[in-house]
Design a protein around this motif. Sequence first.
Motif, PDB file in Angstrom:
ATOM      1  N   GLU A   8     -39.312  42.788 -32.098  1.00  0.00           N
ATOM      2  CA  GLU A   8     -40.655  43.078 -31.586  1.00  0.00           C
ATOM      3  C   GLU A   8     -41.669  43.094 -32.724  1.00  0.00           C
ATOM      4  O   GLU A   8     -42.735  42.489 -32.636  1.00  0.00           O
ATOM      5  N   TYR A  12     -44.861  40.355 -33.261  1.00  0.00           N
ATOM      6  CA  TYR A  12     -46.271  40.712 -33.382  1.00  0.00           C
ATOM      7  C   TYR A  12     -46.859  40.274 -34.717  1.00  0.00           C
ATOM      8  O   TYR A  12     -48.011  39.873 -34.786  1.00  0.00           O
ATOM      9  N   HIS A  19     -45.750  33.288 -26.038  1.00  0.00           N
ATOM     10  CA  HIS A  19     -45.090  33.708 -24.802  1.00  0.00           C
ATOM     11  C   HIS A  19     -43.576  33.607 -24.901  1.00  0.00           C
ATOM     12  O   HIS A  19     -42.859  34.385 -24.301  1.00  0.00           O
ATOM     13  N   GLN A  22     -42.420  36.788 -26.370  1.00  0.00           N
ATOM     14  CA  GLN A  22     -42.595  37.860 -25.388  1.00  0.00           C
ATOM     15  C   GLN A  22     -41.444  37.849 -24.375  1.00  0.00           C
ATOM     16  O   GLN A  22     -40.899  38.888 -24.027  1.00  0.00           O
ATOM     17  N   ILE A  25     -38.141  38.997 -26.083  1.00  0.00           N
ATOM     18  CA  ILE A  25     -38.118  40.451 -26.261  1.00  0.00           C
ATOM     19  C   ILE A  25     -37.878  41.129 -24.912  1.00  0.00           C
ATOM     20  O   ILE A  25     -37.102  42.082 -24.812  1.00  0.00           O
ATOM     21  N   GLY A  26     -38.526  40.616 -23.871  1.00  0.00           N
ATOM     22  CA  GLY A  26     -38.284  41.137 -22.521  1.00  0.00           C
ATOM     23  C   GLY A  26     -36.817  41.019 -22.133  1.00  0.00           C
ATOM     24  O   GLY A  26     -36.228  41.940 -21.569  1.00  0.00           O
ATOM     25  N   TYR A  29     -34.748  43.673 -23.983  1.00  0.00           N
ATOM     26  CA  TYR A  29     -34.883  44.988 -23.368  1.00  0.00           C
ATOM     27  C   TYR A  29     -34.130  45.056 -22.038  1.00  0.00           C
ATOM     28  O   TYR A  29     -33.500  46.062 -21.708  1.00  0.00           O
ATOM     29  N   GLU A  37     -39.770  48.577 -20.403  1.00  0.00           N
ATOM     30  CA  GLU A  37     -40.263  47.798 -21.546  1.00  0.00           C
ATOM     31  C   GLU A  37     -40.188  46.299 -21.251  1.00  0.00           C
ATOM     32  O   GLU A  37     -41.104  45.551 -21.576  1.00  0.00           O
ATOM     33  N   TYR A  41     -43.289  43.206 -21.300  1.00  0.00           N
ATOM     34  CA  TYR A  41     -43.306  41.932 -22.027  1.00  0.00           C
ATOM     35  C   TYR A  41     -43.431  40.755 -21.079  1.00  0.00           C
ATOM     36  O   TYR A  41     -44.171  39.805 -21.345  1.00  0.00           O
ATOM     37  N   ARG A  44     -47.090  40.579 -19.896  1.00  0.00           N
ATOM     38  CA  ARG A  44     -47.993  40.007 -20.901  1.00  0.00           C
ATOM     39  C   ARG A  44     -47.846  38.489 -20.961  1.00  0.00           C
ATOM     40  O   ARG A  44     -48.840  37.769 -21.021  1.00  0.00           O
TER      41      ARG A  44
END
Length: 77
Positions: A8, A12, A19, A22, A25-26, A29, A37, A41, A44
């Motif tokens: 994460e 960033y 994307h 993102q 990371i999603g 999680y 969480e 992601y 977003r």
Amino acid sequence: MLFSKFIEYQAYELNPKNHFLQVEIGNLYALQNNFEEASGYFRRANRFFPDNKEIINGLIFASMQLLMNIIILIVLI
């Protein structure tokens, strides 16, 4: 969890609007059963790419898992 926090942070730092990062990371999680969480992601990423099926599927999956967890808590109470 530590690994996903590291990813994460890297995401960033390198490119916060990527994307693909993102979504990944999603997914990390979600694999850890941290669906709240994960949903964030996916949401977003979905704002930038609303027609991307992979992102939509991730968002639906994480949201449904959150809903199931809430229902289970309500039933147990």
